[in-house]
Design an enzyme around this catalytic site. Structure first.
Site, PDB file in Angstrom:
ATOM      1  N   LYS A 245     -11.172  14.398 -43.590  1.00 50.48           N
ATOM      2  CA  LYS A 245     -10.658  15.279 -42.437  1.00 50.48           C
ATOM      3  C   LYS A 245     -10.966  16.369 -42.521  1.00 50.48           C
ATOM      4  CE  LYS A 245      -7.945  17.679 -39.164  1.00 50.48           C
ATOM      5  NZ  LYS A 245      -6.622  17.672 -38.852  1.00 50.48           N
ATOM      6  N   ASP A 250      -9.583  24.624 -35.865  1.00 47.81           N
ATOM      7  CA  ASP A 250      -9.237  23.988 -35.227  1.00 47.81           C
ATOM      8  C   ASP A 250      -8.470  24.702 -33.748  1.00 47.81           C
ATOM      9  OD1 ASP A 250      -8.014  21.868 -33.198  1.00 47.81           O
ATOM     10  OD2 ASP A 250      -6.239  21.324 -34.636  1.00 47.81           O
ATOM     11  N   LYS A 257      -4.456  25.616 -29.092  1.00 40.01           N
ATOM     12  CA  LYS A 257      -3.396  25.580 -29.543  1.00 40.01           C
ATOM     13  C   LYS A 257      -2.803  27.551 -29.563  1.00 40.01           C
ATOM     14  CE  LYS A 257      -4.170  23.225 -33.830  1.00 40.01           C
ATOM     15  NZ  LYS A 257      -3.662  22.739 -34.392  1.00 40.01           N
ATOM     16  N   ASP A 327      -4.936  18.317 -28.902  1.00 41.30           N
ATOM     17  CA  ASP A 327      -5.355  18.679 -30.791  1.00 41.30           C
ATOM     18  C   ASP A 327      -4.778  17.728 -31.650  1.00 41.30           C
ATOM     19  OD1 ASP A 327      -4.586  20.874 -32.055  1.00 41.30           O
ATOM     20  OD2 ASP A 327      -2.986  21.046 -31.864  1.00 41.30           O
ATOM     21  N   GLU A 329      -7.195  15.595 -33.069  1.00 42.01           N
ATOM     22  CA  GLU A 329      -8.565  15.456 -33.134  1.00 42.01           C
ATOM     23  C   GLU A 329      -8.730  14.696 -34.172  1.00 42.01           C
ATOM     24  OE1 GLU A 329      -8.075  18.605 -35.875  1.00 42.01           O
ATOM     25  OE2 GLU A 329      -7.034  18.269 -33.597  1.00 42.01           O
ATOM     26  N   ARG A 331      -7.487  12.581 -36.187  1.00 41.40           N
ATOM     27  CA  ARG A 331      -6.956  11.243 -36.189  1.00 41.40           C
ATOM     28  C   ARG A 331      -8.295  10.584 -35.398  1.00 41.40           C
ATOM     29  NH1 ARG A 331      -0.909  11.404 -33.091  1.00 41.40           N
ATOM     30  NH2 ARG A 331      -1.863  13.382 -35.143  1.00 41.40           N
TER      31      ARG A 331
END
Length: 478
Positions: A245, A250, A257, A327, A329, A331
């Protein structure tokens, strides 16, 4: 390697090792002067402590060093890491007899404790500029004669991979976006003779990586999403595929967030860093495998082009995914990467991801969660983790929880309606994209040390990488 090892030198001060449980007997055999010195300096003979004994009184120099070991619950190399931090600048040699395993651990622990990340520092604590980029190696740092019996190549490989992981994670997103992550992968691939491929931006749609594109399309063109891939090794060797990943930052997307949660999000590409680090170890060691590395690299940004909650996106496998939370994302991009990884039916797929806070809530920040669909492979990984002092803890792929990721309008959803079991439901989501009958291990890790300890500075950290390398070596060593 950091500049912390030398072959030999007559100037090296002797280093003696004493186990904590033997310290009392050792002390009884010392002179009154040594006993008085240790008492006056407050030395208690506890694990991890280093005692510097005076030499010739005329010079005021150190005469010998005694290191107390045997009381670090982490074991392995970590039990030796305090040696480096307990010594002043100078040259040292362990004169106590060590087993081959202890010699390896002593060298690796010393090297890991020598790591520094100084890329952005213009001055060190002593007012001088850093001596060696992101590595220790200054004139005031200790150096060690290679311990007799140490596997030098093994130490170099493990340290080099750990340094790569730490450096990548520690680099801020301003200097490490998807393009820079791809460059790091390409440099590693070319240095090892691997073949490299990258798919960038809208080409992701053309080459059927729609989920990677959906997550990364909100970033600027200079930070366009990409699928990174390289292969190494002979064509007819057993196939091992590593997936990472690579969310280089993020924000949480439109489900933004809070600031406190965003503080460490430069580390959200830690899974990709681990895939590259493990690949480095495999290639340096020359394991007889056909290695494939796949990284989905994106920045999860906020913009008018960003994916929205309740969007339904396509995936390479053909399954549709409803976005319940932007959030979640990681996976989503791994869905395409795992589908690609499965297409040539490798023996093993291992994915690394800084995926869920739920795994941290369950196991804390230092212990990665292992999900695995093959009991024999899981046992091999766990045993290797204990052997290398790089432990993991197995978590269940509890199939009854699959209903929690079932969407009402799509095949799957990327979140659930419950705050419980989030690491499990994330793993079940990923499992839907792994080919049948492939031994698959998913590692949900922190990739970060919150509080420095011997051998582990605060910041980016490799977790489970040495364990996976040991498990692969046991399985595929020629």
């Amino acid at each position: 390697m950091p500049k912390c090892f030398i072959d030999s030198t007559p100037k090296a001060l002797p280093v003696h090792t004493v186990r904590e449980d033997a310290y009392g007997a050792w002390l009884d055999g010392q002179s009154d002067g040594v006993k008085a010195w240790l008492a006056s300096t407050g030395f208690k003979g506890k694990g991890g402590q280093t005692a510097l004994l005076p030499g010739d009184g005329a010079t005021g120099a150190i005469g010998a060093v005694y290191v107390i070991g045997g009381n670090d619950d982490r074991g392995g190399a970590w039990a030796w890491a305090s040696l480096q931090t307990g010594l002043p600048g100078g040259e040292y040699q362990i004169v106590s007899e060590l087993s081959a395993d202890d010699a390896h651990d002593a060298a690796l622990g010393f090297a890991l404790a020598s790591y520094r990340y100084e890329r952005y520092q213009t001055q060190t604590d002593d007012g001088n500029g850093p001596d060696n980029g992101t590595d220790n190696g200054g004139a005031n740092m200790p150096v060690l004669v290679w311990p007799q019996g140490a596997d030098r190549d093994g130490v170099r490989g493990a340290y080099g991979a750990t340094k790569l992981v730490r450096d990548l994670i520690n680099t801020p997103a301003s200097d490490l976006g998807p393009a820079e992550l791809a460059k790091a992968a390409e440099e590693l691939a070319h240095a090892s003779g691997a073949s490299f491929k990258g798919v960038v931006g809208v080409d992701l749609i053309r080459e059927d990586f729609p989920a990677v594109y959906a997550v990364g399309r909100g970033a600027e063109d200079s930070r366009a999403p990409r699928l990174i891939e390289f292969t190494w090794g002979r064509e007819d060797a057993p196939r091992v595929t590593l997936v990472g990943k690579g969310v280089t930052f993020d924000t949480g997307g439109l489900d933004l967030k809070p600031a406190s949660a965003m503080k460490l999000m430069k580390k959200d590409m830690g899974g990709a860093a681990h895939a590259l680090g493990l690949a480095s170890m495999v290639m340096v060691a020359g394991l007889d495998v056909r290695l494939r590395v796949i990284i989905a690299a994106v920045e999860n940004s906020v913009s008018g082009a960003a994916m929205r909650p309740q969007d339904v996106i396509a995936t390479r496998k053909g399954l549709s995914v409803e976005i319940g939370n932007t959030d979640a994302e990681g996976r989503v991009i791994l869905a395409d990467a795992l589908a690609l990884a499965s297409e040539d039916n490798p023996e093993i797929i291992v994915d690394f991801a800084t995926l869920t806070g739920a795994a941290r809530s369950a196991l804390g920040t230092d212990l990665p969660a292992l999900f695995c669909n093959d009991d024999g492979w899981a046992e091999a990984i766990l045993n290797a983790g204990l052997k290398t002092a790089d432990p993991l803890w197995r978590m269940p792929l509890y199939q009854p929880y699959k209903k929690q990721i079932k969407s009402k309008i799509a095949d799957l959803r990327n979140d659930t309606d419950t705050p419980y079991g989030g690491a499990i439901t994330a793993a079940l989501f990923l499992q839907a994209f792994v080919g049948k009958d492939i031994a698959w291990a998913h590692i949900d890790l922190m990739g970060w040390t919150l509080a420095a300890m011997a051998g582990k500075p605060d910041g980016g950290e490799a977790m489970s990488m040495r364990a996976l390398f040991a498990a692969l070596t046991d399985r595929y060593a020629s």
